[in-house]
Write a protein that holds these residues in place. Structure first.
Motif, short mmCIF file in Angstrom:
data_model
loop_
_atom_site.label_atom_id
_atom_site.label_comp_id
_atom_site.label_asym_id
_atom_site.label_seq_id
_atom_site.Cartn_x
_atom_site.Cartn_y
_atom_site.Cartn_z
N SER A 224 -10.40 4.57 -24.61
CA SER A 224 -11.40 5.35 -23.87
C SER A 224 -11.16 5.27 -22.37
O SER A 224 -10.94 4.19 -21.81
CB SER A 224 -12.80 4.81 -24.21
OG SER A 224 -13.75 5.20 -23.24
N ASP A 225 -11.27 6.42 -21.71
CA ASP A 225 -11.13 6.45 -20.26
C ASP A 225 -12.20 5.60 -19.58
O ASP A 225 -11.95 5.00 -18.52
CB ASP A 225 -11.19 7.88 -19.74
CG ASP A 225 -9.96 8.70 -20.10
OD1 ASP A 225 -8.90 8.08 -20.41
OD2 ASP A 225 -10.04 9.94 -20.09
N ALA A 226 -13.39 5.56 -20.17
CA ALA A 226 -14.46 4.75 -19.59
C ALA A 226 -14.10 3.27 -19.62
O ALA A 226 -14.38 2.53 -18.67
CB ALA A 226 -15.77 4.99 -20.35
N ILE A 227 -13.45 2.83 -20.70
CA ILE A 227 -13.04 1.43 -20.78
C ILE A 227 -11.89 1.16 -19.81
O ILE A 227 -11.82 0.11 -19.17
CB ILE A 227 -12.62 1.07 -22.22
CG1 ILE A 227 -13.79 1.32 -23.19
CG2 ILE A 227 -12.16 -0.38 -22.30
CD1 ILE A 227 -15.04 0.52 -22.88
N VAL A 228 -10.98 2.13 -19.67
CA VAL A 228 -9.89 2.00 -18.70
C VAL A 228 -10.46 1.81 -17.30
O VAL A 228 -10.03 0.91 -16.55
CB VAL A 228 -8.97 3.23 -18.75
CG1 VAL A 228 -7.99 3.23 -17.58
CG2 VAL A 228 -8.21 3.27 -20.07
N ASP A 229 -11.43 2.63 -16.93
CA ASP A 229 -12.04 2.51 -15.61
C ASP A 229 -12.73 1.16 -15.45
O ASP A 229 -12.67 0.55 -14.38
CB ASP A 229 -13.06 3.63 -15.39
CG ASP A 229 -12.40 5.00 -15.26
OD1 ASP A 229 -11.17 5.07 -15.01
OD2 ASP A 229 -13.12 6.02 -15.40
N ARG A 230 -13.36 0.70 -16.51
CA ARG A 230 -14.06 -0.60 -16.48
C ARG A 230 -13.07 -1.74 -16.25
O ARG A 230 -13.32 -2.63 -15.43
CB ARG A 230 -14.82 -0.80 -17.80
CG ARG A 230 -15.63 -2.08 -17.89
CD ARG A 230 -16.26 -2.22 -19.26
NE ARG A 230 -17.23 -1.17 -19.52
CZ ARG A 230 -17.82 -0.98 -20.71
NH1 ARG A 230 -17.48 -1.72 -21.74
NH2 ARG A 230 -18.73 -0.03 -20.86
N VAL A 231 -11.95 -1.70 -16.97
CA VAL A 231 -10.95 -2.76 -16.83
C VAL A 231 -10.32 -2.71 -15.43
O VAL A 231 -10.16 -3.73 -14.76
CB VAL A 231 -9.87 -2.63 -17.92
CG1 VAL A 231 -8.72 -3.60 -17.65
CG2 VAL A 231 -10.46 -2.89 -19.29
N ALA A 232 -9.95 -1.51 -14.99
CA ALA A 232 -9.33 -1.37 -13.66
C ALA A 232 -10.26 -1.87 -12.57
O ALA A 232 -9.81 -2.53 -11.61
CB ALA A 232 -8.95 0.09 -13.41
N SER A 233 -11.53 -1.58 -12.69
CA SER A 233 -12.51 -2.06 -11.71
C SER A 233 -12.55 -3.57 -11.67
O SER A 233 -12.62 -4.18 -10.59
CB SER A 233 -13.89 -1.48 -12.03
OG SER A 233 -14.87 -1.98 -11.15
N ARG A 234 -12.50 -4.20 -12.83
CA ARG A 234 -12.52 -5.67 -12.88
C ARG A 234 -11.26 -6.26 -12.26
O ARG A 234 -11.31 -7.30 -11.61
CB ARG A 234 -12.68 -6.15 -14.32
CG ARG A 234 -14.10 -6.11 -14.83
CD ARG A 234 -14.95 -7.24 -14.24
NE ARG A 234 -14.50 -8.54 -14.72
CZ ARG A 234 -14.14 -9.54 -13.94
NH1 ARG A 234 -14.15 -9.42 -12.63
NH2 ARG A 234 -13.73 -10.70 -14.47
N VAL A 235 -10.12 -5.58 -12.45
CA VAL A 235 -8.89 -6.07 -11.82
C VAL A 235 -9.04 -6.03 -10.30
O VAL A 235 -8.72 -6.99 -9.60
CB VAL A 235 -7.67 -5.25 -12.27
CG1 VAL A 235 -6.43 -5.62 -11.45
CG2 VAL A 235 -7.40 -5.46 -13.76
N LEU A 236 -9.57 -4.94 -9.77
CA LEU A 236 -9.75 -4.83 -8.33
C LEU A 236 -10.72 -5.89 -7.81
O LEU A 236 -10.61 -6.32 -6.65
CB LEU A 236 -10.25 -3.43 -7.96
CG LEU A 236 -9.30 -2.27 -8.29
CD1 LEU A 236 -9.93 -0.94 -7.91
CD2 LEU A 236 -7.96 -2.44 -7.58
#
Length: 245
Positions: free
Chosen positions: A79-91
């Motif tokens: 899911s793109d929403a999960i991708v955005d969630r993971v990327a945000s946590r990396v940042l």
């Protein structure tokens, strides 16, 4: 005493459930083999594609210091929403270790900003991984090189941004070379891409491979500091005598 590093190992978990030869190599899944082989004081949990929210809820990610990611045939199903969630946590500071075919994972490509494409060939050839950053903590305890008897070949050119450091460089029996251990920084987060890990071979039972991943977990763990601040309303640290208008 340093706090225990909280690790989540994510695996799409498709090959192990659909291919008997892969299931034989990894009866508990590749995520299970990695979890069993990590060397260190880690608190480990696993997550897979078919779980609700792919096993990566906000709560799980908030409790994750380093996320290990393995994907191959189901990148588009994430899911793109999960991708955005993971990327945000990396940042925000969570470490990310992308393994093997995860160069095409949505989250890795999002954080790299490039196609992450490469050459590949699967003939089970020998891979020799050379340590090309011997002082790097991810190379701790690793000999000058180590070999995997059979692996899928990845070859240059690898379309990624120039890594901050290349810890390992691979040579393959067929003559190709590849930047196989690449470090990146994004925001407050650290990312390590590590090439070996084709599902048809017992790569995640190899002692050196597991030591590299373990070292990478320690390297990628968050640094304890205040969150980054952005925006206009920043108080002055010194008196401002005059303003040009």
């Amino acid at each position: 005493m340093k706090p225990t590093i909280r690790v989540t190992i994510w695996n799409e978990y498709r090959h192990e459930t659909t291919k008997p030869n892969v299931q034989e190599l990894y009866p508990q899944g590749m995520h299970g083999a990695i979890a069993a082989g990590l060397i260190g004081d880690f608190a480990i949990r696993t997550a897979t594609l078919e779980e609700p929210e792919h096993g990566l809820s906000e709560v799980v990610l908030a409790e994750t210091d380093v996320l290990i990611w393995w994907g191959h045939v189901a990148h588009k199903e994430v899911s793109d929403a999960i991708v955005d969630r993971v990327a945000s946590r990396v940042l925000q500071g969570m470490g990310l270790i992308a393994l093997h075919s995860s160069h095409y994972a949505k989250v890795f490509r999002k954080l790299m900003g490039t196609s992450c494409s490469l050459l590949y060939r699967d003939e089970g050839e020998k891979e020799r991984l050379w340590v090309t950053a011997p002082s790097h903590p991810i190379a701790e305890g690793i000999p000058p090189y180590f070999e995997l008897a059979h692996e899928e070949m990845y070859g240059e050119f690898f379309d990624i941004p120039s890594p901050d450091e290349v810890v390992f460089t691979s040579w393959f029996e067929g003559g190709n070379v590849f930047r196989s251990g690449c470090c990146f920084h994004r925001g407050q987060g650290k990312i390590f891409y590590f090439r070996p890990g084709h599902e048809l071979y017992p790569t995640y039972h190899d002692t050196n491979v597991l030591r590299v991943i373990s070292n990478a977990v320690r390297w990628a763990a968050p640094v304890q500091r205040e969150p980054l601040r952005f925006g206009k309303s920043v108080p002055a640290l010194e008196p401002i005598r005059a303003m040009y208008k």
